[in-house]
Design an enzyme around this catalytic site. Structure first.
Site, PDB file in Angstrom:
ATOM      1  N   TYR A  95     -12.479 -26.708   7.510  1.00 30.89           N
ATOM      2  CA  TYR A  95     -11.832 -25.544   6.886  1.00 30.89           C
ATOM      3  C   TYR A  95     -10.359 -25.837   6.631  1.00 30.89           C
ATOM      4  O   TYR A  95      -9.788 -26.765   7.199  1.00 30.89           O
ATOM      5  CB  TYR A  95     -11.991 -24.277   7.752  1.00 30.89           C
ATOM      6  CG  TYR A  95     -11.151 -24.271   9.000  1.00 30.89           C
ATOM      7  CD1 TYR A  95      -9.898 -23.670   9.011  1.00 30.89           C
ATOM      8  CD2 TYR A  95     -11.602 -24.868  10.172  1.00 30.89           C
ATOM      9  CE1 TYR A  95      -9.115 -23.665  10.157  1.00 30.89           C
ATOM     10  CE2 TYR A  95     -10.833 -24.862  11.324  1.00 30.89           C
ATOM     11  CZ  TYR A  95      -9.584 -24.259  11.305  1.00 30.89           C
ATOM     12  OH  TYR A  95      -8.813 -24.262  12.436  1.00 30.89           O
ATOM     13  N   CYS A  96      -9.772 -25.015   5.749  1.00 29.86           N
ATOM     14  CA  CYS A  96      -8.338 -25.092   5.452  1.00 29.86           C
ATOM     15  C   CYS A  96      -7.841 -23.663   5.262  1.00 29.86           C
ATOM     16  O   CYS A  96      -8.405 -22.731   5.827  1.00 29.86           O
ATOM     17  CB  CYS A  96      -8.078 -25.969   4.233  1.00 29.86           C
ATOM     18  SG  CYS A  96      -8.724 -25.287   2.684  1.00 29.86           S
ATOM     19  N   ARG A  97      -6.821 -23.473   4.476  1.00 26.78           N
ATOM     20  CA  ARG A  97      -6.280 -22.127   4.272  1.00 26.78           C
ATOM     21  C   ARG A  97      -7.171 -21.298   3.359  1.00 26.78           C
ATOM     22  O   ARG A  97      -7.553 -20.194   3.689  1.00 26.78           O
ATOM     23  CB  ARG A  97      -4.859 -22.199   3.694  1.00 26.78           C
ATOM     24  CG  ARG A  97      -4.208 -20.826   3.518  1.00 26.78           C
ATOM     25  CD  ARG A  97      -2.782 -20.921   3.007  1.00 26.78           C
ATOM     26  NE  ARG A  97      -2.664 -21.658   1.770  1.00 26.78           N
ATOM     27  CZ  ARG A  97      -2.880 -21.166   0.555  1.00 26.78           C
ATOM     28  NH1 ARG A  97      -3.227 -19.910   0.413  1.00 26.78           N
ATOM     29  NH2 ARG A  97      -2.745 -21.915  -0.509  1.00 26.78           N
TER      30      ARG A  97
END
Length: 140
Positions: free
Chosen positions: A100-102
């Site tokens: 995941y990221c932002r």
């Protein structure tokens, strides 16, 4: 003239088709004879996958973003800073990797990278930690 137009349109069509691949659904690729899958999943599906024994949870944001809040037990391997690429060899290609990221864009790119490296099962959280938090899910 028709051939010239076709010659110009074909690469453009291929680019848009290839660049959208894997954004919405699943993306399968054979790497060295091994089927490697990227699954693009919702935060709810991602949370269910977290309960799977042996998963590897990666936050591919910058260290500064990671320090602002992250999922419990995640490992920070910044994709844009090249840290993921330098450390991919420390991950087990046979165990599921949750990324995941932002907002989901960097993690989609990281998931594709891992797939190209031969990781069999990669899960990308659509909408990233923003969607996770919007759904009221915890961060530390």
């Amino acid at each position: 003239m028709k051939h010239l137009i076709l010659a110009l349109l074909l690469p453009v069509t291929f680019f848009f088709t290839a660049s959208c691949q894997g954004i919405g659904g699943n993306n399968e690729r054979i790497v060295n004879g091994v089927k490697c899958m990227v699954h693009n999943v919702s935060p709810d599906e991602f949370e269910k996958k977290l309960a799977t024994p042996g998963v590897q949870l990666l936050d591919v944001r910058t260290p500064e973003e990671y320090a602002e809040g992250h999922l419990v037990n995640s490992r920070n391997l910044d994709h844009t800073g090249g840290v993921l690429e330098q450390n991919a060899h420390t991950l087990d290609k046979n165990r599921p990797v949750l990324v995941y990221c932002r907002s989901g864009k960097r993690s989609a790119a990281a998931a594709t990278y891992l797939q190209q490296q031969g990781f069999k099962e990669v899960y990308n959280m659509k909408g990233g930690i923003q969607q996770w938090q919007s759904a009221g899910k915890p961060v530390e």
